[in-house]
Scaffold this active site. Structure first.
Site, PDB file in Angstrom:
ATOM      1  N   GLY A  16       0.813  -1.213   0.000  1.00 60.12           N
ATOM      2  CA  GLY A  16       0.000   0.000   0.000  1.00 60.12           C
ATOM      3  C   GLY A  16       0.841   1.256   0.000  1.00 60.12           C
ATOM      4  O   GLY A  16       1.660   1.489  -0.898  1.00 60.12           O
ATOM      5  N   ILE A  17       0.669   2.093   1.018  1.00 61.93           N
ATOM      6  CA  ILE A  17       1.448   3.319   1.146  1.00 61.93           C
ATOM      7  C   ILE A  17       2.934   3.006   1.170  1.00 61.93           C
ATOM      8  O   ILE A  17       3.743   3.684   0.537  1.00 61.93           O
ATOM      9  CB  ILE A  17       1.040   4.087   2.417  1.00 61.93           C
ATOM     10  CG1 ILE A  17      -0.398   4.592   2.292  1.00 61.93           C
ATOM     11  CG2 ILE A  17       1.992   5.248   2.678  1.00 61.93           C
ATOM     12  CD1 ILE A  17      -0.952   5.185   3.578  1.00 61.93           C
ATOM     13  N   ASP A  59       7.928 -10.017  11.195  1.00 59.68           N
ATOM     14  CA  ASP A  59       6.750  -9.815  12.034  1.00 59.68           C
ATOM     15  C   ASP A  59       7.172  -8.919  13.190  1.00 59.68           C
ATOM     16  O   ASP A  59       7.876  -9.358  14.102  1.00 59.68           O
ATOM     17  CB  ASP A  59       6.232 -11.157  12.557  1.00 59.68           C
ATOM     18  CG  ASP A  59       5.011 -11.013  13.459  1.00 59.68           C
ATOM     19  OD1 ASP A  59       4.580  -9.876  13.714  1.00 59.68           O
ATOM     20  OD2 ASP A  59       4.497 -12.052  13.931  1.00 59.68           O
ATOM     21  N   VAL A  60       6.771  -7.652  13.147  1.00 61.72           N
ATOM     22  CA  VAL A  60       7.247  -6.701  14.150  1.00 61.72           C
ATOM     23  C   VAL A  60       6.632  -6.921  15.526  1.00 61.72           C
ATOM     24  O   VAL A  60       7.068  -6.305  16.504  1.00 61.72           O
ATOM     25  CB  VAL A  60       7.000  -5.241  13.710  1.00 61.72           C
ATOM     26  CG1 VAL A  60       7.890  -4.869  12.556  1.00 61.72           C
ATOM     27  CG2 VAL A  60       5.539  -4.998  13.383  1.00 61.72           C
ATOM     28  N   TYR A 112      -7.330   2.903  18.415  1.00 64.96           N
ATOM     29  CA  TYR A 112      -6.433   3.335  17.351  1.00 64.96           C
ATOM     30  C   TYR A 112      -5.917   4.743  17.638  1.00 64.96           C
ATOM     31  O   TYR A 112      -4.709   5.017  17.538  1.00 64.96           O
ATOM     32  CB  TYR A 112      -7.173   3.295  16.016  1.00 64.96           C
ATOM     33  CG  TYR A 112      -6.344   3.706  14.830  1.00 64.96           C
ATOM     34  CD1 TYR A 112      -5.454   2.815  14.246  1.00 64.96           C
ATOM     35  CD2 TYR A 112      -6.464   4.985  14.283  1.00 64.96           C
ATOM     36  CE1 TYR A 112      -4.691   3.193  13.146  1.00 64.96           C
ATOM     37  CE2 TYR A 112      -5.714   5.362  13.188  1.00 64.96           C
ATOM     38  CZ  TYR A 112      -4.828   4.464  12.611  1.00 64.96           C
ATOM     39  OH  TYR A 112      -4.077   4.846  11.533  1.00 64.96           O
ATOM     40  N   LYS A 122      -1.998   6.068  18.314  1.00 67.03           N
ATOM     41  CA  LYS A 122      -1.330   7.064  17.488  1.00 67.03           C
ATOM     42  C   LYS A 122      -0.884   8.268  18.314  1.00 67.03           C
ATOM     43  O   LYS A 122       0.179   8.848  18.067  1.00 67.03           O
ATOM     44  CB  LYS A 122      -2.237   7.496  16.337  1.00 67.03           C
ATOM     45  CG  LYS A 122      -2.465   6.387  15.324  1.00 67.03           C
ATOM     46  CD  LYS A 122      -1.146   5.804  14.814  1.00 67.03           C
ATOM     47  CE  LYS A 122      -1.327   4.735  13.778  1.00 67.03           C
ATOM     48  NZ  LYS A 122      -0.034   4.186  13.291  1.00 67.03           N
ATOM     49  N   VAL A 133      -6.538   8.094   3.111  1.00 66.34           N
ATOM     50  CA  VAL A 133      -5.732   7.738   1.941  1.00 66.34           C
ATOM     51  C   VAL A 133      -6.420   6.609   1.183  1.00 66.34           C
ATOM     52  O   VAL A 133      -6.958   5.675   1.791  1.00 66.34           O
ATOM     53  CB  VAL A 133      -4.314   7.299   2.362  1.00 66.34           C
ATOM     54  CG1 VAL A 133      -3.448   7.063   1.132  1.00 66.34           C
ATOM     55  CG2 VAL A 133      -3.674   8.338   3.277  1.00 66.34           C
ATOM     56  N   THR A 177      -6.353   3.436  -0.223  1.00 70.21           N
ATOM     57  CA  THR A 177      -5.593   2.189  -0.212  1.00 70.21           C
ATOM     58  C   THR A 177      -6.573   1.023  -0.165  1.00 70.21           C
ATOM     59  O   THR A 177      -7.764   1.206   0.121  1.00 70.21           O
ATOM     60  CB  THR A 177      -4.666   2.110   1.016  1.00 70.21           C
ATOM     61  OG1 THR A 177      -5.462   1.932   2.199  1.00 70.21           O
ATOM     62  CG2 THR A 177      -3.817   3.363   1.161  1.00 70.21           C
TER      63      THR A 177
END
Length: 268
Positions: free
Chosen positions: A36-37, A77-78, A165, A169, A198, A200
């Protein structure tokens, strides 16, 4: 009487110190979240000369971004701190770190489960902390580097269904400020980018609802959604010497969303 121009007095543009201000030649960049982005960001970094490691949990996504940029794919995988530590170690000297990976569960607070809470916080905040810690350590030791984390307008302004969310952020932006302070004396810069809406694949469900699409489009000053490519310039800027004295900041790329006071346009 005629006038002549002494060509020796004209500045040779090839020696202009600003001509390469946004270039990233010779720099090694790690991009986490290559779909995506992120795919567009990888293209932009590579176009300005960076060698890009394209990391994603999905091997196909990582390989596609790497193939498009001439970079290196990395399956990562973070949410696994040990894997993040290995990636930071194996990547070698990293000059630029861009972290875009995030998730969202759009539900009102009373409907949220703790499992959903843990999932969103685990990727958006806990994993982000792991990334900053692992890659920041190497940058601080080398005394150079630029870290760019993706926040959102939801770190500043909210709507129903965005509680967790938005909290992650906002937390990311505070993490950016703290890392900027702690890493700054070593010459490492840390900043955030806050996009608006955006276009996406992840926003397809919203975009396919005409009422929702229009409401979001008209919320910003430009009256439309962003294209993924329109976030690339901000990343290149923060990664480059053009932003050499910029750290601890959040750069809003939101089409004026956070500048507009509501959707109502009163008569003049």
């Amino acid at each position: 009487m005629s006038e002549t121009t002494d060509m020796t007095d004209m500045t040779d543009m090839t020696d202009n110190p600003y001509s390469g201000l946004f270039r990233l030649d010779g720099r090694r960049a790690v991009l986490i979240g290559a779909g995506g982005i992120g795919h567009e960001l990888a293209l932009g970094l590579a176009a300005h000369g960076a060698q890009v490691i394209c990391a994603d949990r999905d091997a196909d996504v990582a390989r596609a971004a790497a193939a498009a940029t001439g970079g290196e794919p990395l399956v990562l995988d973070v949410t696994d701190p040990a894997a993040v530590e290995r990636a930071a170690r194996d990547a070698g000297p990293v000059d630029v770190l861009v972290h875009t990976a995030a998730t969202n569960v759009r539900k009102r607070i009373l409907d949220y489960s703790l499992d959903e809470f843990d999932r969103v916080v685990g990727l958006n905040l806990r994993a982000t902390f792991s990334v900053v810690q692992a890659f920041g350590r190497g940058m601080v030791e080398r005394g150079t580097g630029s870290m760019i984390l993706f926040s959102s307008i939801r770190g500043s302004v909210v709507e129903p269904g965005q509680s967790v969310y938005a909290a992650t952020k906002a937390g990311t932006e505070q993490l950016v400020k703290t890392a900027a302070v702690e890493f700054g004396e070593a010459g490492v810069r840390v900043n955030a980018i806050a996009p608006g809406v955006v276009e996406t694949p992840l926003t397809a469900q919203i975009r396919n609802d005409d009422a929702w699409y229009t409401a979001y489009a008209t919320k910003g000053a430009l009256g439309r959604w962003a294209r993924p490519s329109e976030l690339t310039g901000a990343v290149v800027y923060l990664a480059s010497e053009a932003a050499a004295f910029v750290t601890g900041s959040t750069l809003f790329v939101d089409g004026g969303w956070t500048a507009v006071d509501g959707r109502f346009t009163p008569p003049a």
